[in-house]
Design a protein around this motif. Structure first.
Motif, PDB file in Angstrom:
ATOM      1  N   TYR A  70      -6.735  12.660   7.812  1.00  0.00           N
ATOM      2  CA  TYR A  70      -5.767  11.774   7.167  1.00  0.00           C
ATOM      3  C   TYR A  70      -4.656  12.567   6.472  1.00  0.00           C
ATOM      4  CZ  TYR A  70      -9.022   7.838   7.780  1.00  0.00           C
ATOM      5  OH  TYR A  70      -9.835   6.856   8.301  1.00  0.00           O
ATOM      6  N   LEU A  71      -5.021  13.647   5.808  1.00  0.00           N
ATOM      7  CA  LEU A  71      -4.043  14.445   5.073  1.00  0.00           C
ATOM      8  C   LEU A  71      -3.036  15.089   6.027  1.00  0.00           C
ATOM      9  CD1 LEU A  71      -6.315  16.184   2.395  1.00  0.00           C
ATOM     10  CD2 LEU A  71      -4.760  14.245   2.058  1.00  0.00           C
ATOM     11  N   ARG A  72      -3.507  15.584   7.159  1.00  0.00           N
ATOM     12  CA  ARG A  72      -2.595  16.181   8.134  1.00  0.00           C
ATOM     13  C   ARG A  72      -1.646  15.128   8.710  1.00  0.00           C
ATOM     14  NH1 ARG A  72      -0.434  20.463   8.206  1.00  0.00           N
ATOM     15  NH2 ARG A  72      -0.018  20.327  10.445  1.00  0.00           N
ATOM     16  N   LYS A  73      -2.169  13.956   9.019  1.00  0.00           N
ATOM     17  CA  LYS A  73      -1.316  12.880   9.536  1.00  0.00           C
ATOM     18  C   LYS A  73      -0.281  12.471   8.489  1.00  0.00           C
ATOM     19  CE  LYS A  73      -4.834  10.890  12.606  1.00  0.00           C
ATOM     20  NZ  LYS A  73      -5.782   9.753  12.785  1.00  0.00           N
ATOM     21  N   PRO A  79       3.317   5.197  -4.787  1.00  0.00           N
ATOM     22  CA  PRO A  79       3.284   4.436  -3.531  1.00  0.00           C
ATOM     23  C   PRO A  79       2.170   4.858  -2.595  1.00  0.00           C
ATOM     24  CG  PRO A  79       5.538   5.092  -4.061  1.00  0.00           C
ATOM     25  CD  PRO A  79       4.645   5.799  -5.040  1.00  0.00           C
ATOM     26  N   TRP A  80       1.699   6.085  -2.731  1.00  0.00           N
ATOM     27  CA  TRP A  80       0.615   6.567  -1.858  1.00  0.00           C
ATOM     28  C   TRP A  80      -0.762   6.412  -2.516  1.00  0.00           C
ATOM     29  CZ3 TRP A  80       5.132   9.139  -2.955  1.00  0.00           C
ATOM     30  CH2 TRP A  80       5.113  10.028  -4.038  1.00  0.00           C
ATOM     31  N   PRO A  85       6.571  11.368  10.411  1.00  0.00           N
ATOM     32  CA  PRO A  85       8.028  11.288  10.297  1.00  0.00           C
ATOM     33  C   PRO A  85       8.529  10.109   9.461  1.00  0.00           C
ATOM     34  CG  PRO A  85       7.331  10.494  12.445  1.00  0.00           C
ATOM     35  CD  PRO A  85       6.107  11.025  11.772  1.00  0.00           C
ATOM     36  N   ASP A  86       7.679   9.109   9.231  1.00  0.00           N
ATOM     37  CA  ASP A  86       8.143   7.974   8.426  1.00  0.00           C
ATOM     38  C   ASP A  86       7.218   7.771   7.226  1.00  0.00           C
ATOM     39  OD1 ASP A  86       6.381   5.233   8.968  1.00  0.00           O
ATOM     40  OD2 ASP A  86       6.268   6.669  10.622  1.00  0.00           O
ATOM     41  N   LYS A 120       0.216   5.287   4.261  1.00  0.00           N
ATOM     42  CA  LYS A 120      -1.039   4.692   4.726  1.00  0.00           C
ATOM     43  C   LYS A 120      -2.114   5.756   4.874  1.00  0.00           C
ATOM     44  CE  LYS A 120      -3.053   1.909   8.447  1.00  0.00           C
ATOM     45  NZ  LYS A 120      -2.799   1.202   9.738  1.00  0.00           N
ATOM     46  N   ASN A 121      -1.734   6.928   5.388  1.00  0.00           N
ATOM     47  CA  ASN A 121      -2.712   8.004   5.575  1.00  0.00           C
ATOM     48  C   ASN A 121      -3.100   8.665   4.256  1.00  0.00           C
ATOM     49  OD1 ASN A 121      -3.437   8.654   8.571  1.00  0.00           O
ATOM     50  ND2 ASN A 121      -1.268   8.082   8.609  1.00  0.00           N
TER      51      ASN A 121
END
Length: 530
Positions: free
Chosen positions: A454-457, A323-324, A462-463, A469-470
């Motif tokens: 992006y990786l940290r986000k 999914p990612w 939380p969702d 997306k990130n």
């Protein structure tokens, strides 16, 4: 050593039989099963101890986990009955079943769960628990996990780690005589040969059809010989045997998310060394033109047909099927002319007519390592070398032990295998600050501030929708990323199929998604004889 990549003693094959084992291993009883599946972690050096790596991300058989995943990778309860996460993401509260017993009759409580996670975190084993501050049993059936970093992927740690008993755990001895609460009880381990499990009569879940499970430790060629000789009910076999026919047996090929990729050291070789004194950097692979040309010029389907006997699927980012994964990062490969154009524009030209391009006197050639015991990686490395010649790049392939690879991988490309339902793998592979010689994270020392952001986000989101997306944008946001469209620090080639030969009457239910190292026993409670 990465999960699923230990080396086991291989019995000798002669005239279709396997020495070191009885002539007829398969029991007359239909509820007994003999299997030879080397990639279920192989024979574990430390025994059957989850804290030392046994069963991580695969069915541990002996131990229970808090959660599991079904055949569609959806989260389902095992020991756990529920969980909640605080608004800041730093406290996870899990409640567990009442009435669960360990195989020795002692009750399993929240104290055992807290002990398991705290011990695993202190041990710094194969599961990354660096984000866990501490686990605390607040009552007999409730555990609080306090994190030092709000990582949304922590749920995957609750899937991966089998629970051990605080009253019977000793790091030195537990692995050789494990006690758990899973569907099977440990019976005996004949090192170098086999391990025997029996069904747990007090198991809280579905009763297994097979009452006795004997797992043989042998290489895949020997396993195929044993299957042909009628000595095993099920065996993992090389992809090269996928089209074989054996009377009374069937061959099953399972798709996986287990990807094979080549790491490219990103820094030039300036003489710098790691903390352990290993050389850093490669003057050829540090040039993006080389990395991009290989990614676009190599024909992945040709690799699959040749090296993997057709048993695999094309892979471009290492997580295409998940999914990612970012579909926008996938591209048309096998474009030799475009690859040559990239090299030429990058200053790589064959000026002396030897078929190898060069730049400022430096030949486009390097060594490609692979684990000497991994047939599929050797075949892929050789095939990539042949394909690269068409581009004017000379790749010399060498098989090494893992100890040798770990000393060379900071300066030398290597064929790796990764495949997990936990996107933390992406974070550890590409996040610049995750570089750590002791864990072999980010060995190529990749560093891109946009990707880091992006990786940290993603890992702190939380969702799941925002996280995915990130993760996707870290691969490619239209401008940069860790995919081949961006910096091309890796060349992903294929996800491999896991191929098994088994009795015609054996029904293995609906297998779970096969991760790195396979999880053939993930559906063991569904197995039966048709």
């Amino acid at each position: 050593m990465p999960a699923g990549e230990s080396v086991s003693p291989v019995p000798q094959v002669s005239d279709g039989s396997v020495s070191g084992y009885s002539d007829k291993l398969v029991s007359e009883g239909s509820d007994e099963l003999v299997v030879a599946v080397g990639t279920h972690g192989g024979e574990p050096e430390a025994g059957f101890d989850p804290i030392a790596g046994w069963g991580n991300s695969r069915e541990p058989l002996v131990q229970s986990t808090l959660f599991k995943r079904d055949s569609e990778a959806n989260l389902i309860n095992d020991l756990a009955t529920n969980y909640t996460v605080s608004s800041d993401g730093l406290k996870w509260t899990v409640t567990i079943r009442n009435g669960v017993k360990f195989h020795d009759g002692m009750p399993l409580t929240a104290r055992d769960v807290a002990f398991t996670f705290n011990t695993a975190a202190d041990a710094s084993g194969s599961i990354d628990l660096s984000m866990l501050e501490k686990a605390t049993a607040t009552d007999d059936y409730t555990i609080e996990f306090e994190l030092n970093d709000p990582q949304s992927t922590f749920i995957n740690k609750l899937v991966a780690l089998g629970i051990v008993p605080v009253h019977a755990y000793n790091a030195e001895t537990y692995g050789s005589n494990p006690i758990g609460s899973g569907p099977y009880k440990f019976v005996q381990w004949d090192k170098g040969q086999q391990v025997i499990f029996e069904a747990n009569p007090d198991y809280y879940g579905q009763e297994p059809y097979f009452k006795k499970l004997t797992m043989l430790f042998m290489g895949s060629d020997s396993a195929f010989a044993a299957a042909k000789a009628g000595q095993v009910d099920l065996a993992e076999i090389p992809a090269s045997y996928a089209n074989q026919e054996v009377a009374g047996m069937k061959i099953v090929s399972l798709d996986s998310i287990d990807a094979r990729g080549i790491s490219f050291p990103m820094n030039p070789n300036t003489g710098e060394k790691t903390e352990n004194g290993y050389a850093i950097g490669n003057n050829v692979t540090s040039d993006p033109a080389i990395r991009k040309a290989l990614n676009i010029g190599i024909d992945r389907q040709a690799l699959i047909e040749g090296a993997l006997n057709g048993q695999g699927k094309e892979e471009f980012t290492g997580v295409d099927k998940l999914p990612w994964g970012n579909k926008e990062a996938i591209f048309e490969d096998g474009d030799i002319e475009e690859a040559k154009k990239i090299l030429t524009e990058g200053g790589w030209i064959d000026t002396d007519g030897d078929g190898i391009v060069e730049k400022n006197g430096l030949k486009a050639e390097f060594t490609l390592l692979y684990p000497a015991n991994a047939q599929d990686r050797q075949a892929l490395a050789v095939s990539v070398s042949e394909e690269a010649k068409k581009l004017g790049i000379n790749i010399k392939v060498e098989g090494k032990s893992w100890d040798e690879i770990y000393s060379l991988c900071y300066s030398t490309p290597n064929v790796w295998g990764y495949g997990s339902l936990d996107p933390t793998d992406i974070y550890l592979r590409y996040y610049s600050k995750s570089y750590d010689p002791s864990t072999h994270n980010n060995v190529i020392m990749y560093n891109n501030s946009a990707v880091d952001s992006y990786l940290r986000k993603a890992i702190t989101s939380p969702d799941q929708e925002t996280a995915n997306k990130n993760w996707q944008q870290a691969a490619w946001d239209g401008t940069t990323g860790f995919s081949a469209k961006g910096d091309a620090p890796w060349m992903w080639m294929a996800t491999i199929n896991y191929v098994y030969i088994m009795d015609e009457d054996l029904d293995i239910g609906t297998p779970k998604i096969q991760p790195h190292g396979a999880d053939i026993f993930g559906s063991i409670l569904e197995w039966k004889r048709a």
